[in-house]
Structure formats: structure tokens, C-alpha cells
Motif scaffolding. Structure first.
Motif, PDB file in Angstrom:
ATOM      1  N   LYS A 150      15.552   3.867  -8.837  1.00  0.00           N
ATOM      2  CA  LYS A 150      16.018   4.787  -9.724  1.00  0.00           C
ATOM      3  C   LYS A 150      17.541   4.574 -10.067  1.00  0.00           C
ATOM      4  CE  LYS A 150      12.721   8.314  -7.707  1.00  0.00           C
ATOM      5  NZ  LYS A 150      12.886   9.208  -6.758  1.00  0.00           N
ATOM      6  N   PRO A 151      17.574   3.635 -10.875  1.00  0.00           N
ATOM      7  CA  PRO A 151      18.972   3.616 -11.613  1.00  0.00           C
ATOM      8  C   PRO A 151      19.568   4.803 -12.048  1.00  0.00           C
ATOM      9  CG  PRO A 151      17.374   2.392 -13.039  1.00  0.00           C
ATOM     10  CD  PRO A 151      16.778   3.058 -11.768  1.00  0.00           C
ATOM     11  N   ARG A 152      20.776   5.136 -11.985  1.00  0.00           N
ATOM     12  CA  ARG A 152      21.188   6.338 -12.495  1.00  0.00           C
ATOM     13  C   ARG A 152      22.745   6.380 -12.844  1.00  0.00           C
ATOM     14  NH1 ARG A 152      20.446  12.296  -9.420  1.00  0.00           N
ATOM     15  NH2 ARG A 152      22.118  13.080 -10.760  1.00  0.00           N
ATOM     16  N   THR A 153      23.053   7.098 -13.895  1.00  0.00           N
ATOM     17  CA  THR A 153      24.474   7.323 -14.237  1.00  0.00           C
ATOM     18  C   THR A 153      24.880   8.528 -13.903  1.00  0.00           C
ATOM     19  OG1 THR A 153      24.546   5.215 -15.930  1.00  0.00           O
ATOM     20  CG2 THR A 153      26.315   6.790 -16.013  1.00  0.00           C
ATOM     21  N   TYR A 154      26.079   8.619 -13.084  1.00  0.00           N
ATOM     22  CA  TYR A 154      26.380   9.934 -12.380  1.00  0.00           C
ATOM     23  C   TYR A 154      27.646  10.165 -13.169  1.00  0.00           C
ATOM     24  CZ  TYR A 154      23.634   9.168  -8.082  1.00  0.00           C
ATOM     25  OH  TYR A 154      22.535   9.048  -7.168  1.00  0.00           O
TER      26      TYR A 154
ATOM     27  N   GLU B  31      17.163   4.079  -4.220  1.00  0.00           N
ATOM     28  CA  GLU B  31      15.851   3.570  -3.756  1.00  0.00           C
ATOM     29  C   GLU B  31      16.025   1.994  -3.942  1.00  0.00           C
ATOM     30  OE1 GLU B  31      12.440   5.432  -5.206  1.00  0.00           O
ATOM     31  OE2 GLU B  31      12.938   7.362  -4.348  1.00  0.00           O
ATOM     32  N   PRO B  32      16.744   1.272  -3.134  1.00  0.00           N
ATOM     33  CA  PRO B  32      17.002  -0.129  -3.207  1.00  0.00           C
ATOM     34  C   PRO B  32      15.516  -0.668  -3.187  1.00  0.00           C
ATOM     35  CG  PRO B  32      18.487   0.523  -1.677  1.00  0.00           C
ATOM     36  CD  PRO B  32      17.899   1.804  -2.003  1.00  0.00           C
TER      37      PRO B  32
ATOM     38  N   LYS C 171      19.627  -7.285  -1.573  1.00  0.00           N
ATOM     39  CA  LYS C 171      20.285  -7.930  -0.340  1.00  0.00           C
ATOM     40  C   LYS C 171      21.711  -7.620  -0.028  1.00  0.00           C
ATOM     41  CE  LYS C 171      16.598 -10.138   1.539  1.00  0.00           C
ATOM     42  NZ  LYS C 171      15.735  -9.132   0.567  1.00  0.00           N
ATOM     43  N   PHE C 172      22.463  -7.393  -1.212  1.00  0.00           N
ATOM     44  CA  PHE C 172      23.912  -7.094  -1.256  1.00  0.00           C
ATOM     45  C   PHE C 172      24.058  -6.312  -2.117  1.00  0.00           C
ATOM     46  CE2 PHE C 172      23.370 -11.419   0.273  1.00  0.00           C
ATOM     47  CZ  PHE C 172      24.277 -11.701   0.975  1.00  0.00           C
TER      48      PHE C 172
ATOM     49  N   ILE D  39      28.091   0.164  -9.565  1.00  0.00           N
ATOM     50  CA  ILE D  39      27.470  -0.375  -8.122  1.00  0.00           C
ATOM     51  C   ILE D  39      26.063  -0.858  -8.531  1.00  0.00           C
ATOM     52  CG2 ILE D  39      26.544   0.310  -5.827  1.00  0.00           C
ATOM     53  CD1 ILE D  39      29.009   2.633  -6.066  1.00  0.00           C
ATOM     54  N   ASP D  40      25.849  -2.102  -8.017  1.00  0.00           N
ATOM     55  CA  ASP D  40      24.647  -2.757  -8.483  1.00  0.00           C
ATOM     56  C   ASP D  40      24.266  -3.464  -7.242  1.00  0.00           C
ATOM     57  OD1 ASP D  40      24.119  -2.625 -11.259  1.00  0.00           O
ATOM     58  OD2 ASP D  40      25.865  -3.650 -11.579  1.00  0.00           O
ATOM     59  N   LEU D  41      22.885  -3.056  -6.696  1.00  0.00           N
ATOM     60  CA  LEU D  41      22.093  -3.718  -5.711  1.00  0.00           C
ATOM     61  C   LEU D  41      21.591  -5.068  -6.222  1.00  0.00           C
ATOM     62  CD1 LEU D  41      21.457  -2.161  -3.061  1.00  0.00           C
ATOM     63  CD2 LEU D  41      22.140  -0.719  -5.168  1.00  0.00           C
ATOM     64  N   VAL D  42      21.938  -6.299  -5.453  1.00  0.00           N
ATOM     65  CA  VAL D  42      21.777  -7.470  -5.981  1.00  0.00           C
ATOM     66  C   VAL D  42      21.055  -8.450  -4.923  1.00  0.00           C
ATOM     67  CG1 VAL D  42      23.509  -7.579  -7.808  1.00  0.00           C
ATOM     68  CG2 VAL D  42      24.017  -8.274  -5.526  1.00  0.00           C
ATOM     69  N   GLU D  43      20.525  -9.419  -5.348  1.00  0.00           N
ATOM     70  CA  GLU D  43      19.889 -10.390  -4.506  1.00  0.00           C
ATOM     71  C   GLU D  43      20.731 -11.438  -3.828  1.00  0.00           C
ATOM     72  OE1 GLU D  43      16.092 -12.058  -5.972  1.00  0.00           O
ATOM     73  OE2 GLU D  43      15.721 -12.887  -4.104  1.00  0.00           O
ATOM     74  N   GLU D  44      21.746 -11.868  -4.461  1.00  0.00           N
ATOM     75  CA  GLU D  44      22.690 -12.818  -4.069  1.00  0.00           C
ATOM     76  C   GLU D  44      24.121 -12.611  -3.762  1.00  0.00           C
ATOM     77  OE1 GLU D  44      21.517 -16.259  -4.147  1.00  0.00           O
ATOM     78  OE2 GLU D  44      19.599 -15.760  -5.144  1.00  0.00           O
TER      79      GLU D  44
END
Ligand SMILES: Nc1nc2c(c(=O)[nH]1)N[C@H]1C(S)=C(S)[C@@H](COP(=O)(O)O)O[C@H]1N2
Ligand SMILES: [Mo]
Length: 315
Positions: A112-116, A159-160, A165-166, A242-247
Motif C-alpha cells: 500500500k504505497p501512500r503519499t501522506y 505493508e512491506p 529488507k531495508f 521513504i522506500d522499502l527496498v531489497e538492497e
């Protein structure tokens, strides 16, 4: 005679529950646990002086008995390279920084990406006071009564995905307002990162205020990260993304000087910076130098995050 700072002599096992200190900022006024979020947030006043006239905190010490740093010092001695490299120049240069309207975009590997809008954030997430130590890599420190909420609360809402992972954080890029961003020796915008479990930790905050008031620009208005067991530079200010990322994301300081600034940046008195010791620190506003504690005094809560890791290698 110099007073001995209790943090020098209080052994770590004398900690008592940090939870007792997590009280609503509303308790300032009411003496009860009341959420800060339903109050109207007044716009940050332009100078540190006005700001501090009505500064309030629920306690006068942190959990180890260290005195709060004065509001004047917290708001006039700043690292914020987007404005200046001079710590005392940040407050005047940032006085007119526009922090409203402000949006924070949460995305990357999430359901759920979201702009607050900043106002959504203030009304959605209960704002509590938390008194934390901030230990700068330059070996000074402060004790700051933040107002904020757990980063975990915001991340859970996004909801990652399992691949995340980061967490990667980014400061506003706006050289017209931030004169330091015209300095091309740095790679703007300022970026920081945390491992997902560090980001989800109960101690990790998004701060929106200090001393009972909305953050002033020099301290990272309107929203900044606070990770008290890490060196100050991890505590990225004025966040827009803020981004959820793999690396593992490369941060601003890793990029600038990788052998001096690692990704983890856990406060560690045993691992010197290549140019100076990290075994002691100067508490701003106090005379005596004090001993630096592993994980900045938060070892009991966070050391397990790094079980089995060589903290000299992962600095
Ligand atoms: N965007 C951004 N965030 C930043 C910095 C910066 O230059 N730019 N400086 C960091 C450093 S080195 C420290 S010690 C803390 C200082 O926070 P304070 O000025 O609120 O005490 O902010 C951190 N966050
Ligand atoms: Mo710092």
C-alpha cells in the motif's frame, strides 16, 4: 567544583523500564496520558529564541539520569549541511524554510504505497514524548525531549512485501531554499537507510517535535528520523520519501567517505573513527567529558539485533 554527570557512573544494569518514560506529550498540560495529535499544531515560529520561550518537557532527565540539553542549545547548535556546515549558522539560515504544505511519500516494496500530507500524519499517529540521547560522530552529544511516533506504525500501514529488507529515507531537494545544496562536493539529496528490523524497532521514531512543540526547521522540520543507538548522522532530517527496498541503500555519508562512515553507524566506544577516538564525548552545555556507552546506552534493547555480527567490520 564540577558536578559528576550521573551517566558517567550509573552502570547499565541500573536501567529501569524505558516504557515508563513513554508518556503522552499531552500529559504536560493535563497530567494525564492524552494524545498530542488532536491538538492544533501551530506553525513553527521563525527563531530559536521564540521557540524556546514556551519549551516544555515532561521530565528533566533521561532514563540514566542525564539532564536534558537546553532548548537553546538544541535549536542553535545543529548539523544540517543543506543549510550550512557551520553549526551555529543553521538556525538563522533555515528560519524561513517552508515546511507547510509538506508531503511524505511512502513506497517501494509495499502493498500500500501512500503519499501522506503532514496533517494526515499528525492526526493518524499518536505523538508521544521520548527523551533520547543523540551522540554525534564528532564526539558531542545532547539529551533531547523528542515528540514523535514509532516508524513501525507508519511502515505497518504500508505493508512491506517479503522482498523488502531495508528502508531508504530521502531529504527534500530544493537548492533555492537550501543554499548548502548548491555545494557540488556532496551528492544531494541526503539519503539514509536502516535494515528493516532496525526500522521496526520500538525505539526508532519519526520525530515531529521537540520540547513539546513542532520541530523548528534547524532540527529537521516537519519530520525527521531518530534512532538513538546510532550516530547522529543516521537521523535524517526533513524527510520527503521513504522506500522499502531489497538492497542496502548507500547513504549520503557512505558515499562521501566510505571508510569513515559505515551503514550501521552504531555508537561504539571501542571502534575509533579513523581520525579520532569515540570513547568519550562532550555533552553540550556541560563541562566534564563523559564516557561513551556501547549503543549510546541502549544496548539492553538493541544489542540482540546484531548478535553474531562483527561490529568492527560492520561499523
Ligand atoms: N538532511 C540532513 N539530515 C541530517 C544532517 C544533515 O546534514 N542533513 N546531519 C546529521 C547529523 S551529522 C547530526 S549530528 C544530526 C543533528 O541533529 P540536530 O541538529 O537536530 O541535533 O542530524 C543529522 N541529520
Ligand atoms: Mo553528526
Amino acid at each position: 567544583m564540577q558536578k559528576i554527570n550521573p551517566s558517567e557512573i550509573t552502570p547499565e544494569h541500573l536501567y529501569f523500564s524505558r516504557r515508563k518514560f513513554i508518556v503522552g506529550a499531552g500529559a504536560l498540560a493535563a497530567g494525564t496520558l492524552v494524545s498530542f495529535s488532536c491538538r492544533r499544531i501551530e506553525p513553527a515560529p521563525p527563531t530559536g529564541e521564540d521557540f524556546c520561550a514556551s519549551a516544555k518537557a515532561t521530565g528533566s532527565t533521561d532514563e540514566l539520569g542525564a539532564n536534558l540539553t537546553s532548548c537553546r542549545d538544541i535549536t542553535n547548535y545543529n548539523n544540517f549541511y543543506e543549510f550550512s556546515l557551520g553549526k551555529e549558522d543553521v538556525a538563522p539560515l533555515s528560519a524561513n524554510f517552508r515546511t507547510s504544505p509538506w508531503t511524505l511519500k511512502v513506497g517501494g516494496l509495499v502493498n500500500k504505497p501512500r503519499t501522506y500530507d503532514m496533517n494526515d500524519i499528525l492526526s493518524r499517529f499518536n505523538q508521544d514524548e521520548r527523551i533520547y540521547r543523540l551522540r554525534c560522530v564528532e564526539a558531542w552529544s545532547m539529551v533531547i525531549p523528542w515528540v514523535g511516533f514509532r516508524l513501525a506504525d507508519l511502515l505497518k500501514e504500508a505493508e512491506p512485501l517479503p522482498a523488502a529488507k531495508f528502508v531508504r529515507f530521502e531529504t527534500l531537494l530544493d537548492p533555492d531554499q537550501m543554499p548548502g545544496q548548491k555545494d557540488r562536493s556532496f551528492d544531494w539529496p541526503y539519503v539514509e537507510g536502516l535494515r528493516l528490523d532496525e526500522a521496526m524497532h520500538n525505539l526508532t521514531l519519526l520525530a515531529t517535535g521537540l520540547y513539546g512543540k513542532p520541530l523548528p526547521p534547524q532540527d529537521g522540520a516537519p519530520i525527521r528520523l531518530v534512532v538513538p543507538w546510532k550516530y547522529g548522522f543516521k537521523n535524517i532530517k526533513s524527510i520527503v520519501k521513504i522506500d522499502l527496498v531489497e538492497e542496502m541503500p548507500a547513504s549520503f555519508w557512505m558515499d562521501y567517505a566510505p571508510h569513515e562512515y559505515g551503514f550501521y553507524a552504531n555508537v561504539n566506544p571501542d571502534v575509533p573513527h579513523p581520525r579520532w577516538s569515540q570513547s568519550s564525548e562532550r555533552r553540550i552545555g556541560e563541562l566534564a567529558r563523559i564516557r561513551t556507552l556501547p549503543f549510546n546506552g541502549y544496548g539492553e534493547e538493541v544489542a540482540s539485533l546484531y548478535a553474531g555480527m562483527d561490529l568492527r567490520k560492520f561499523y
